[in-house]
Motif scaffolding. Structure first.
Motif, mmCIF file in Angstrom:
data_model
loop_
_atom_site.group_PDB
_atom_site.id
_atom_site.type_symbol
_atom_site.label_atom_id
_atom_site.label_comp_id
_atom_site.label_asym_id
_atom_site.label_seq_id
_atom_site.Cartn_x
_atom_site.Cartn_y
_atom_site.Cartn_z
ATOM 1 N N THR A 129 0.963 5.882 -7.849
ATOM 2 C CA THR A 129 1.701 6.601 -6.805
ATOM 3 C C THR A 129 2.510 7.747 -7.386
ATOM 4 O OG1 THR A 129 3.578 5.065 -6.963
ATOM 5 C CG2 THR A 129 1.856 4.536 -5.382
ATOM 6 N N GLU A 130 2.879 7.637 -8.654
ATOM 7 C CA GLU A 130 3.611 8.708 -9.314
ATOM 8 C C GLU A 130 2.679 9.843 -9.718
ATOM 9 O OE1 GLU A 130 6.963 9.097 -12.897
ATOM 10 O OE2 GLU A 130 5.624 7.369 -12.822
ATOM 11 N N LEU A 160 -5.423 13.610 -2.150
ATOM 12 C CA LEU A 160 -4.893 13.321 -3.479
ATOM 13 C C LEU A 160 -5.833 12.351 -4.183
ATOM 14 C CD1 LEU A 160 -1.125 12.847 -2.521
ATOM 15 C CD2 LEU A 160 -2.292 14.948 -3.241
ATOM 16 N N LEU A 161 -6.028 12.583 -5.468
ATOM 17 C CA LEU A 161 -6.977 11.803 -6.256
ATOM 18 C C LEU A 161 -6.266 10.877 -7.228
ATOM 19 C CD1 LEU A 161 -9.527 14.608 -7.236
ATOM 20 C CD2 LEU A 161 -9.537 13.174 -5.183
ATOM 21 N N LEU A 199 0.836 -1.203 0.000
ATOM 22 C CA LEU A 199 0.000 0.000 0.000
ATOM 23 C C LEU A 199 0.870 1.252 0.000
ATOM 24 C CD1 LEU A 199 -2.847 -0.872 2.540
ATOM 25 C CD2 LEU A 199 -2.607 -1.516 0.129
ATOM 26 N N PRO A 200 0.657 2.163 -0.944
ATOM 27 C CA PRO A 200 1.407 3.419 -0.943
ATOM 28 C C PRO A 200 0.989 4.307 0.235
ATOM 29 C CG PRO A 200 -0.284 3.441 -2.643
ATOM 30 C CD PRO A 200 -0.286 2.069 -2.062
ATOM 31 N N ASP A 201 1.795 5.316 0.493
ATOM 32 C CA ASP A 201 1.555 6.184 1.652
ATOM 33 C C ASP A 201 0.152 6.778 1.657
ATOM 34 O OD1 ASP A 201 4.102 5.652 2.497
ATOM 35 O OD2 ASP A 201 4.970 7.551 1.794
ATOM 36 N N PHE A 235 -3.390 -2.079 -5.186
ATOM 37 C CA PHE A 235 -2.025 -2.017 -4.640
ATOM 38 C C PHE A 235 -1.680 -3.095 -3.622
ATOM 39 C CE2 PHE A 235 -2.722 2.433 -5.974
ATOM 40 C CZ PHE A 235 -1.619 2.598 -6.790
ATOM 41 N N SER A 236 -2.655 -3.664 -2.938
ATOM 42 C CA SER A 236 -2.325 -4.599 -1.869
ATOM 43 C C SER A 236 -1.582 -5.817 -2.403
ATOM 44 C CB SER A 236 -3.592 -5.060 -1.148
ATOM 45 O OG SER A 236 -3.272 -6.044 -0.177
#
Length: 681
Positions: free
Chosen positions: A354-355, A459-460, A197-199, A232-233
């Motif tokens: 994430t980018e 953030l979307l 998972l991203p932040d 993401f998981s």
């Protein structure tokens, strides 16, 4: 409770005549409904019982002027029932559904009222009516006929009973889905459960826990949380658990199980259609649409299904190959698709969510959507802190034209919460019209974005940003409305045209002129690098086989379900399986909306047998945006003027096909749709 002591009935003195939300308590709703219903009944009786010769003004005009109190109470109540509900509001909603259905059915089955309308309709060519008046007369005459006016008394009584029952079932269906979504939570214990998972998603899952009074991290069935979790998981077991819970909403076997409701709804709709002289409910429903017939809608769906399915199979092969390359000895399943698709996108385009997310701040995307409206239509959005709101998260904006004149009021309600049904939508607390004075619209956009961590911006995803543009497209359809009669206001158009203004508006989000200005990094303020922007735009058709199959399968099941002539022994699950087998649904794919939680179709009749309309409107929006491309300027003033005049401001003043031709200069060209989705041969 008197009008003076009930804020729903007393005059509203807030700026823009906004509802006095802080003063409204739950116990105000039922007395306000009772009083407004009594007033409306008296208004209708006055029109129907008039001894004057029927004229447009004393019949249609009077009918359009009636019901203002009821509209005001209902708009507040039902907007909050969807966006900020509780058990008490849900109880009132269940109580009021059959009462309101009974009231409206009695109006449309009132023979004396219909005879007056019919008398005006019969001599319409000699009345020197304006084009808008003629449209109002024709639409009401059709609405009364479609409701059953003039039918034998026993038929009318059965139609009334069906409508009342359907209203109750639709309310219960939606509440069941919401209750399933609220009740399911998956706890994420420790770093192992957060793997991959991203932040931003770790923060969102912590925020969801805090919102529910829990510690740590959780996953809920809010789409803005569960979809990125599936994306993401790294924990396949948790993805499977979450996905199966998402898939099973509305069929848990308990009090919130919707399968019996679906069977009864399908049967009642089919019976009503036959009583009204139609072969099936789909034939009844689509008789008043751009498509005109179920066959036309089905032809469009099938024409897209074949290339979409072919592309989805290619996509699945790529995902299976990628899983093997990464050493994952699995067969890709439905809960794996988003996970491997995200990795495939990164591999193919050097691009991942994430980018992108640091450049897609909620506040900046709101600015982008507002600025696009300003450049196209000359309007300005200015935040107002002095306007009452129904929840602390809600923001209010005054909308003005290029001369500084007020256009209306806009509410933005952007964050997910357990008191809000899932999804995203536009609605109105008040619709624009001129018959009762210069009435300015009060429009609301409701979304379910996962809130950013404390002190951090929200953030979307790019899909989230597209949803925001989509809903503002609907919002502009309501805000820019310029009609005299309430019946024709804003989004009150046929179902397969209503998505055109919203889907068209999505195109501007993808334009470099917009992204270069508003896609800026939330920490540095630097614009999205050109290389990243180029990769983003190059990836627009990535995974479109999957997205199209997900959608079209839902639309096909909806349409086929409502084409049934016999509904005896109907079982939603068995029917879903049968249709998906017939169309050869690709492995590891499921419908975007399975019947037990298909709120578009069963929480009321908005999209029943008409979920295809998103695709029908997409033909229009793909061809429509080509007008700006052909003009060489995505903000071309003349093209925007025609778009505003014939679409966004026109409401339902004329036939939808003519409105499109007046804007575009020709009928829509379907090939633009396949190009847009990357499915053209």
């Amino acid at each position: 409770m008197s009008a003076d002591s009930n804020p729903l009935l007393a005059p509203w003195s807030a700026p823009f005549g906004a509802p006095p939300f802080a003063e409204i308590r739950t116990e105000h709703y039922r007395p306000a409904f009772d009083a407004a219903l009594a007033t409306n009944k008296a208004e209708i009786a006055g029109i129907a019982d008039s001894v004057e010769e029927p004229t447009f003004d004393n019949t249609l005009g009077a009918f359009e002027r009636s019901g203002q109190a009821l509209d005001r109470v209902a708009s507040v109540f039902f907007n909050l029932a969807g966006s900020n509900t509780n058990e008490d509001i849900q109880a009132i909603e269940r109580d009021m559904a059959p009462i309101l259905s009974r009231h409206h059915t009695a109006i449309y089955l009132n023979d004396k009222l219909f005879r007056r309308i019919d008398a005006v309709y019969a001599k319409r060519d000699s009345l020197s009516l304006s084009a808008e008046q003629l449209r109002v007369l024709e639409r009401y005459h059709m609405a009364f006929r479609r409701a059953g006016a003039g039918r034998p008394e026993d038929v009318k009584q059965r139609l009334a009973a069906i409508s009342e029952r359907l209203a109750s079932l639709g309310t219960q269906f939606g509440q069941n889905v919401l209750n399933d979504e609220k009740s399911w939570v998956m706890k994420l214990d420790g770093e192992a459960d957060l793997a991959g998972l991203p932040d931003f998603l770790v923060a969102a899952s912590a925020g969801a826990a805090t919102d529910r009074g829990e510690s740590g991290h959780i996953v809920t069935l809010s789409r803005s949380l569960i979809e990125p979790f599936l994306q993401f998981s790294a924990r396949r077991d948790l993805r499977e658990t979450a996905f199966k819970a998402w898939l099973a909403r509305g069929e848990g076997g308990g009090a919130t199980d919707n399968r019996a409701i679906i069977a009864e709804v399908v049967a009642l709709r089919a019976e009503r259609a036959k009583l009204l002289g139609y072969e099936t409910f789909a034939h009844y429903r689509l008789d008043d649409s751009m498509a005109g017939t179920p066959e036309a809608a089905m032809d469009l769906l099938r024409s897209v299904w074949k290339p979409a399915r072919k592309q989805a199979l290619i996509e699945r092969e790529g995902l299976q190959k990628l899983a093997a390359e990464q050493g994952d000895n699995i067969e890709v399943s439905a809960w794996d698709w988003r996970y491997y698709a995200e990795r495939k996108r990164k591999q193919q385009y050097e691009l991942d969510e994430t980018e992108l997310k640091p450049y897609l701040q909620l506040d900046k995307i709101i600015e982008a959507a507002f600025d696009t409206a300003s450049r196209l239509f000359g309007i300005t959005f200015t935040e107002r802190k002095d306007v009452p709101v129904y929840h602390p998260d809600v923001r209010a904006f005054e909308v003005t034209d290029s001369a500084g004149k007020s256009v209306g009021l806009f509410y933005g309600d952007y964050f997910a919460r357990s008191s809000k049904r899932s999804g995203a939508w536009m609605s109105a607390f008040r619709s624009q019209e001129k018959l009762n004075g210069e009435i300015k619209p009060i429009i609301v956009n409701v979304m379910n974005f996962a809130r950013g961590a404390a002190g951090e911006p929200t953030l979307l995803s790019f899909d989230d940003a597209r949803t925001l543009f989509h809903e503002l497209g609907h919002g502009l359809h309501g805000l820019l409305s310029n009609v005299t009669y309430p019946l024709l206001s804003g989004t009150s158009v046929v179902r397969d045209f209503v998505e055109f203004p919203s889907q068209l508006y999505e195109h501007w989000l993808e334009q470099p002129q917009v992204l270069e200005r508003y896609a800026v990094h939330y920490k540095t303020g630097e614009p999205m690098p050109k290389a990243l922007l180029d990769r983003l735009l190059a990836s627009r058709t990535f995974n479109q086989g999957f997205a199209t199959v997900e959608y079209v399968s839902s639309a096909l099941v909806d349409l086929e379900m409502h084409l049934l002539e016999s509904t005896e022994g109907f079982d939603a699950g068995a029917f879903e399986t049968k249709v998906l087998k017939e169309i050869d649904m690709p492995k590891a794919m499921v419908m975007r909306h399975r019947p037990p939680h298909f709120q578009h179709v069963f929480s009321g009749e908005g999209y029943s047998s008409a979920y295809y309309s998103y695709l029908w409107s997409e033909v229009l929006d793909a061809d429509g945006f080509d007008a700006f491309v052909g003009a060489g300027d995505i903000f071309d003033a003349e093209t925007a003027r025609k778009l505003k005049e014939f679409v966004y401001s026109a409401g339902n003043k004329q036939d939808a096909a003519k409105a499109y031709r007046d804007f575009r200069g020709h009928d829509p060209r379907p090939e633009a749709l396949l190009r847009k989705r990357g499915l053209a041969a």
